[in-house]
Write a protein that holds these residues in place. Structure first.
Motif, PDB file in Angstrom:
ATOM      1  N   SER A   1       0.830  -1.211   0.000  1.00 48.36           N
ATOM      2  CA  SER A   1       0.000   0.000   0.000  1.00 48.36           C
ATOM      3  C   SER A   1       0.864   1.259   0.000  1.00 48.36           C
ATOM      4  CB  SER A   1      -0.963   0.008   1.185  1.00 48.36           C
ATOM      5  OG  SER A   1      -0.264   0.062   2.408  1.00 48.36           O
TER       6      SER A   1
ATOM      7  N   ALA B   1       2.314   1.535  -3.514  1.00 48.50           N
ATOM      8  CA  ALA B   1       1.298   2.000  -4.458  1.00 48.50           C
ATOM      9  C   ALA B   1       1.072   3.505  -4.320  1.00 48.50           C
ATOM     10  CB  ALA B   1      -0.013   1.243  -4.247  1.00 48.50           C
TER      11      ALA B   1
ATOM     12  N   ASN C   1       1.841   6.330  -7.169  1.00 48.69           N
ATOM     13  CA  ASN C   1       0.834   7.314  -7.589  1.00 48.69           C
ATOM     14  C   ASN C   1       1.399   8.728  -7.512  1.00 48.69           C
ATOM     15  OD1 ASN C   1      -1.565   6.354  -8.582  1.00 48.69           O
ATOM     16  ND2 ASN C   1      -2.624   6.358  -6.625  1.00 48.69           N
TER      17      ASN C   1
ATOM     18  N   TYR D   1      -2.817  -1.581  -6.247  1.00 50.58           N
ATOM     19  CA  TYR D   1      -4.092  -1.247  -5.608  1.00 50.58           C
ATOM     20  C   TYR D   1      -5.195  -2.235  -5.996  1.00 50.58           C
ATOM     21  CZ  TYR D   1      -2.913   3.135  -3.249  1.00 50.58           C
ATOM     22  OH  TYR D   1      -2.420   4.079  -2.391  1.00 50.58           O
TER      23      TYR D   1
ATOM     24  N   TYR E   1      -8.948  -0.651   0.808  1.00 51.01           N
ATOM     25  CA  TYR E   1      -8.258  -0.175  -0.383  1.00 51.01           C
ATOM     26  C   TYR E   1      -9.150   0.099  -1.593  1.00 51.01           C
ATOM     27  CZ  TYR E   1      -4.294  -1.664   2.358  1.00 51.01           C
ATOM     28  OH  TYR E   1      -3.384  -1.804   3.359  1.00 51.01           O
TER      29      TYR E   1
ATOM     30  N   ASN F   1      -9.000   3.755  -2.715  1.00 52.83           N
ATOM     31  CA  ASN F   1      -7.690   4.071  -3.302  1.00 52.83           C
ATOM     32  C   ASN F   1      -7.573   3.507  -4.716  1.00 52.83           C
ATOM     33  OD1 ASN F   1      -6.759   5.417  -1.007  1.00 52.83           O
ATOM     34  ND2 ASN F   1      -6.019   3.542  -0.095  1.00 52.83           N
ATOM     35  N   TYR F   2      -8.089   2.303  -4.903  1.00 52.10           N
ATOM     36  CA  TYR F   2      -8.065   1.694  -6.229  1.00 52.10           C
ATOM     37  C   TYR F   2      -8.906   2.519  -7.203  1.00 52.10           C
ATOM     38  CZ  TYR F   2      -8.858  -1.753  -9.933  1.00 52.10           C
ATOM     39  OH  TYR F   2      -8.962  -2.395 -11.148  1.00 52.10           O
TER      40      TYR F   2
ATOM     41  N   THR G   1      -7.199   5.705  -8.151  1.00 49.40           N
ATOM     42  CA  THR G   1      -6.128   5.491  -9.117  1.00 49.40           C
ATOM     43  C   THR G   1      -6.690   5.337 -10.526  1.00 49.40           C
ATOM     44  OG1 THR G   1      -4.781   4.496  -7.378  1.00 49.40           O
ATOM     45  CG2 THR G   1      -4.107   4.068  -9.644  1.00 49.40           C
TER      46      THR G   1
END
Length: 108
Positions: A10, A13, A17, A43, A54, A57-58, A61
């Motif tokens: 995490s 990732a 980003n 992610y 997550y 967050n995914y 992204t």
């Protein structure tokens, strides 16, 4: 770290980003895309393992890729699916509005 390197995925990732964003600002689009894809893959795996931790967050992204790297608009469908699981979350609501704006701008 040596015993469980995936425990840092995490953080990696998030860093990728941020790196992709920096590359975009410096007009290094090839490097931005590479960092983005790596972050997206991490992610995606994290969201499959723990959606509540997550998923946003995914989705974020995915939206980042569509908005700044001109990834296919069709990717937003998956982002929406994740975000609708968190429709009472402030960040999820903001991302859903951003998706709506991207979709509306694409119709012009």
């Amino acid at each position: 770290a040596k015993q469980n390197p995936s425990a840092y995925n995490s953080t990696i990732a998030m860093t990728l980003n941020n790196l992709a964003n920096l590359y975009i600002k410096n007009k290094q689009l090839k490097e931005a895309k590479e960092a983005y894809i790596e972050a997206l893959n991490l992610y995606r795996d994290l969201a499959k393992q723990n959606t509540s931790a997550y998923g946003i967050n995914y989705a974020n992204t995915i939206v980042f890729g569509v908005h700044l790297l001109k990834e296919p608009m069709s990717n937003l469908k998956e982002a929406k699916e994740y975000l609708l699981m968190f429709k009472n979350n402030f960040k999820a609501k903001a991302l859903l509005k951003q998706i709506e704006a991207l979709e509306n701008n694409n119709k012009i």
